[in-house]
Scaffold this active site. Structure first.
Site, short mmCIF file in Angstrom:
data_model
loop_
_atom_site.label_atom_id
_atom_site.label_comp_id
_atom_site.label_asym_id
_atom_site.label_seq_id
_atom_site.Cartn_x
_atom_site.Cartn_y
_atom_site.Cartn_z
N CYS A 94 0.72 -1.21 -0.02
CA CYS A 94 -0.08 -0.11 -0.25
C CYS A 94 0.90 1.36 0.12
O CYS A 94 0.37 2.21 -0.60
CB CYS A 94 -0.82 0.08 1.35
SG CYS A 94 -1.94 -1.32 1.66
N SER A 95 1.96 1.00 0.71
CA SER A 95 2.79 2.34 0.84
C SER A 95 3.47 2.73 -0.34
O SER A 95 4.13 3.88 -0.36
CB SER A 95 3.83 2.25 1.76
OG SER A 95 3.19 1.94 2.99
#
Lengths: 200, 220
Positions: A94-95
Site C-alpha cells: 500500500c505504501s
C-alpha cells in the site's frame, strides 16, 4: 593517578567514538522503508463482491485529507473516476501503490480520469502516512467511520476490518467499467489500469 | 561553454585527487596520518554496518538474465550485443553501479534527481565515464512501469524491468528500495560486489568519492 587519568581519558574517547559510530550507523542503516509494518503473506482475497462491469457504482460521501467531503456523484457527466481502495496505512504494498500513481498524473489526465484513494484508516493516520509519500495530486478519502462502510457497500471489506486492494473504473455515466479485486499481497500492474482507461 | 565544462572536469578530478591524498596520507607527518586513520575509521564504521545488513551473492547476481533494453542508445551505453537478454557482467565497464529501485517507491522518486546528478558527474570525467556505468533495475516493475519512471524523472541511464523479482534471488534479505550495489568486473563474464548501500544516496558527489575510494582499495 596520572596513569588512571589518562586511561579514563582514552576510555571516554573510545566511548565517544563508539557512540558516534553507533548513532551514525543508525542513521546509515535505517531501512529504506523504516516505518513500514510487515504483515507477512496474507490470504489473497477475503471477501466476495457482487459488483461487476455494467453495474451502477454505489454512491458515497467520505471525508478527505484536504478537509471537505468527496462524493462520487459529483463527478457524474464530468469525469471518469478510478477508486483505489488500499487495505491499510504503513504496510508494504500500500505504501508504494499511491506514490506510483502520484507520478502517473499525466496518464490519468490523458483519459480524463479522477483518481480517488480510499482506506479504512482515520484521517490523522492517513495524514501522517501520505506525508511520507510527498504531495499527492489526488484526494485521499477516509472510510473509517462507520467503519469500512463504503468498502462494505462495494463488497470488498475483509473479515479483519480492512478493505481489499481493489480498483474500480467508473465512467462519466456512473457505470462501473472495470473491477480488479487484487491479491492483497501484490501490486496491480499500472498498464492494466491504463488499458481499461483507454477503453472508456 | 567548453571552457566551463573543462573547468568543471578539472575541479571534479582535483576533488578526487585530494580525497586520495588524504586517504593515502601522502606527504603527511605521523600525527596527521594517525588522525586521518582514526577519522577514516569513524567514517567507515557505520558504512561497514550498512554493508553487513545486506548480503549479496555475486555468483547468483552474475548469472541472472534480464531483458535487454529496447532503446538503442541504452544498448550502446551498456555495450551490449544484440540479443533479447543479457547478464550484468556483459555490461562493458570496470565498475557497474546497480540501482535497485521501483517506480512505486517514493524514496526512489525523491532520490531520482540525485542519481541523475551522479550519472552526470560520471559522464563529465572521461576516466570515470569509460569505466563506470549505471543501470537501474526496477524490481517488481514491468517495462511499462519502468518507462513511466524514466520519463517522469528524465533518467538518462538505462532502466531495466525486473517484473519477476529476479534480483531478490541474489540477496538474502528482503529488498529495500533504493539499494545500490557496485559490481567490479574481475574476469570476463564475472564480477564481484564491492560496495552496497541501502537507502537514498542523498549526495551524488559524496557517493562518487566513496565509490572511487573503494575502487582503489585492495578490497575493491
Amino acid at each position: 593517578m596520572r596513569k588512571i587519568h589518562s586511561v579514563v581519558v582514552v576510555m571516554s574517547f573510545i566511548g565517544l567514538w563508539q557512540l558516534l559510530a553507533l548513532s551514525l550507523s543508525w542513521g546509515a542503516s535505517v531501512p529504506a522503508d523504516s516505518s513500514i509494518y510487515d504483515p507477512g503473506k496474507l490470504k489473497a482475497i477475503d471477501s466476495s463482491t457482487k459488483l461487476k462491469a455494467g453495474d451502477i457504482a454505489p454512491d458515497f460521501s467520505l471525508p478527505t485529507l484536504s478537509g471537505g467531503p468527496i462524493t462520487l456523484s459529483q463527478y457524474l457527466n464530468k469525469k471518469n473516476v478510478v477508486l483505489s481502495f488500499v487495505p491499510a496505512a504503513w504496510t508494504p504494498v500500500c505504501s508504494q501503490q499511491w506514490p506510483g500513481y502520484n507520478i502517473a498524473k499525466d496518464l490519468f489526465d490523458k483519459y480524463d480520469a479522477q483518481l480517488i484513494g480510499i482506506s479504512v484508516d482515520n484521517i490523522p493516520t492517513l495524514h501522517a502516512w501520505t506525508k511520507e509519500m510527498g504531495d499527492l495530486w489526488f484526494p485521499v478519502a477516509s472510510d473509517f467511520w462507520p467503519h469500512g462502510a463504503v468498502a462494505k457497500k462495494y463488497g470488498i471489506l475483509r473479515s479483519n476490518g480492512v478493505s481489499e486492494r481493489a480498483l474500480f473504473v467508473i465512467d462519466k455515466k456512473g457505470v462501473i467499467r472495470y473491477v480488479d479485486v487484487h491479491d492483497i499481497n501484490s501490486m496491480p500492474k499500472l498498464e492494466n489500469l491504463i488499458k481499461e482507461l483507454k477503453k472508456l | 561553454m567548453a571552457q566551463v565544462k573543462r573547468c568543471l572536469n578539472q575541479w571534479v578530478v582535483k576533488l578526487f585527487l585530494e580525497s586520495y591524498e588524504s586517504l593515502i596520507g601522502a606527504n603527511m607527518n605521523k600525527a596527521n596520518v594517525l588522525m586521518v586513520f582514526f577519522i577514516g575509521l569513524m567514517l567507515l564504521a557505520p558504512e561497514l554496518v550498512t554493508s553487513q545488513e545486506l548480503t549479496v551473492n555475486s555468483n547468483v547476481l552474475t548469472n541472472l538474465k534480464f531483458d535487454a533494453p529496447e532503446n538503442l542508445a541504452d544498448k550502446k551505453y551498456l555495450g551490449l550485443h544484440d540479443g533479447p537478454t543479457f547478464k550484468l557482467p556483459q555490461i562493458r565497464a570496470k565498475f557497474i553501479i546497480i540501482e535497485i529501485f521501483s517506480m512505486y517507491c517514493p524514496i526512489c522518486q525523491r532520490d531520482a534527481p540525485v542519481v541523475n546528478e551522479l550519472h552526470d558527474l560520471i559522464l563529465k570525467v572521461p576516466s570515470l565515464r569509460d569505466n563506470i556505468k549505471i543501470v537501474g533495475i526496477g524490481v517488481g516493475n514491468t517495462p511499462y512501469e519502468v518507462s513511466v519512471f524514466k520519463k517522469k524523472f528524465n533518467v538518462s541511464f538505462p532502466l531495466i524491468a525486473d517484473d519477476n523479482f529476479l534480483v531478490q534471488k541474489a540477496l538474502t534479505e528482503n529488498i529495500r528500495t533504493p539499494t545500490f550495489l557496485v559490481g567490479k568486473l574481475v574476469v570476463d563474464g564475472k564480477f564481484k560486489i564491492v560496495f552496497t548501500k541501502v537507502g537514498a544516496i542523498k549526495n551524488a558527489g559524496e557517493f562518487l568519492k566513496e565509490l572511487v575510494t573503494v575502487s582503489n582499495s585492495p578490497r575493491g
